[in-house]
Design a protein around this motif. Sequence first.
Motif, mmCIF file in Angstrom:
data_model
loop_
_atom_site.group_PDB
_atom_site.id
_atom_site.type_symbol
_atom_site.label_atom_id
_atom_site.label_comp_id
_atom_site.label_asym_id
_atom_site.label_seq_id
_atom_site.Cartn_x
_atom_site.Cartn_y
_atom_site.Cartn_z
ATOM 1 N N UNK A 29 -1.877 -17.266 -1.692
ATOM 2 C CA UNK A 29 -0.696 -17.864 -1.731
ATOM 3 C C UNK A 29 -0.630 -18.769 -2.677
ATOM 4 N N UNK A 30 0.773 -18.701 -3.660
ATOM 5 C CA UNK A 30 1.172 -19.579 -4.659
ATOM 6 C C UNK A 30 2.620 -20.206 -4.215
ATOM 7 N N UNK A 31 2.968 -20.927 -5.094
ATOM 8 C CA UNK A 31 4.501 -21.494 -5.115
ATOM 9 C C UNK A 31 4.471 -22.742 -4.524
ATOM 10 N N UNK A 32 5.890 -22.974 -3.866
ATOM 11 C CA UNK A 32 6.073 -24.154 -3.310
ATOM 12 C C UNK A 32 5.194 -24.646 -2.136
ATOM 13 N N UNK A 33 4.556 -25.792 -2.213
ATOM 14 C CA UNK A 33 3.727 -26.455 -1.187
ATOM 15 C C UNK A 33 3.696 -27.938 -1.131
ATOM 16 N N UNK A 34 3.216 -28.320 -0.255
ATOM 17 C CA UNK A 34 2.674 -29.895 -0.162
ATOM 18 C C UNK A 34 1.214 -29.925 0.216
ATOM 19 N N UNK A 35 0.534 -30.761 -0.643
ATOM 20 C CA UNK A 35 -0.866 -30.825 -0.401
ATOM 21 C C UNK A 35 -1.255 -32.240 -0.254
ATOM 22 N N UNK B 159 -4.171 -38.952 -1.306
ATOM 23 C CA UNK B 159 -2.924 -38.804 -2.042
ATOM 24 C C UNK B 159 -2.095 -37.451 -1.384
ATOM 25 N N UNK B 160 -0.733 -37.473 -1.341
ATOM 26 C CA UNK B 160 0.126 -36.134 -0.992
ATOM 27 C C UNK B 160 0.818 -35.951 -2.257
ATOM 28 N N UNK B 161 1.047 -34.459 -2.609
ATOM 29 C CA UNK B 161 1.764 -34.043 -3.688
ATOM 30 C C UNK B 161 2.564 -33.045 -3.289
ATOM 31 N N UNK B 162 3.687 -32.806 -3.793
ATOM 32 C CA UNK B 162 4.463 -31.694 -3.476
ATOM 33 C C UNK B 162 4.827 -30.938 -4.925
ATOM 34 N N UNK B 163 4.880 -29.686 -4.896
ATOM 35 C CA UNK B 163 5.137 -29.174 -6.180
ATOM 36 C C UNK B 163 4.679 -27.595 -6.345
ATOM 37 N N UNK B 164 4.310 -26.876 -7.228
ATOM 38 C CA UNK B 164 4.243 -25.445 -7.216
ATOM 39 C C UNK B 164 2.621 -25.210 -7.653
ATOM 40 N N UNK B 165 1.980 -24.493 -6.725
ATOM 41 C CA UNK B 165 0.657 -23.845 -6.876
ATOM 42 C C UNK B 165 0.878 -22.434 -7.931
ATOM 43 N N UNK B 166 0.258 -22.731 -9.008
ATOM 44 C CA UNK B 166 0.248 -21.629 -10.038
ATOM 45 C C UNK B 166 -0.808 -20.445 -9.950
ATOM 46 N N UNK B 167 -0.554 -19.408 -10.404
ATOM 47 C CA UNK B 167 -1.336 -18.268 -9.974
ATOM 48 C C UNK B 167 -2.638 -18.365 -10.723
#
Length: 225
Positions: free
Chosen positions: A118-124, A64-72
């Motif tokens: 690194x946190x914040x917006x990214x696509x995984x 799968x591919x997800x876009x969003x925000x990595x939290x701390x």
Amino acid sequence: MRRILFLLIFGIAGLAILLSLGAWQVQRLHWKEGLLADIDTRIAGDPVRLPDLIDPETHRYLPVVVAGEMLREEIHVLVSVKQVGPGYRIIAPFKSGERTLLIDRGFVSTTAKSTLRQIGEMEIIGNLHWPDEIDGYTPAPDMDENIWFARDVPALASELGTEPVLLIARSQTDPDITPLPVLTAGIPNDHLQYAVTWFGLALVWAAMTGYFLWRSRALSESETQ
């Protein structure tokens, strides 16, 4: 003659059982190789968006591919990587729209446990997985040191406030984190070893049966002289 006949029947019966067990393990080997090939194909497939309803059996290994925000917030799962040594898998919550899931970001050394990442917006891009790592010998997590000893998805989700869904990243989420993607190399396939063991035992059994038959015949001949 009775003694020789008994040994012959007993030897043939035992040999047949051992050979059948070896043949069964060969069949299991072919089945497991086919299963692993199917899993490899599924793991390497084109990534799709995260399904609305997720089932651990249906969607295991789904790319799968997800876009969003990595939290701390993060959890550290103690592992050991071949030719590298001990370290931690970094498990973190990832918010994608209205949903929050777990991300296995990959491996860091023990000295990097407390490093800011690194946190914040990214696509995984990664694969959904529900690892089976819990048994009766698995220690309870050390909550004070934030050290866990297995990826217990429901427990991790409860601790981090996410869905019980784990995405194991195969894309980089931080320059200092080494992704540990899902691989079939971690799935045991010992059927060849078992087959060799059973066939080896069959060979030994046949040799011992032949020896006892020869010895019994020699004794019978000496008794008749």
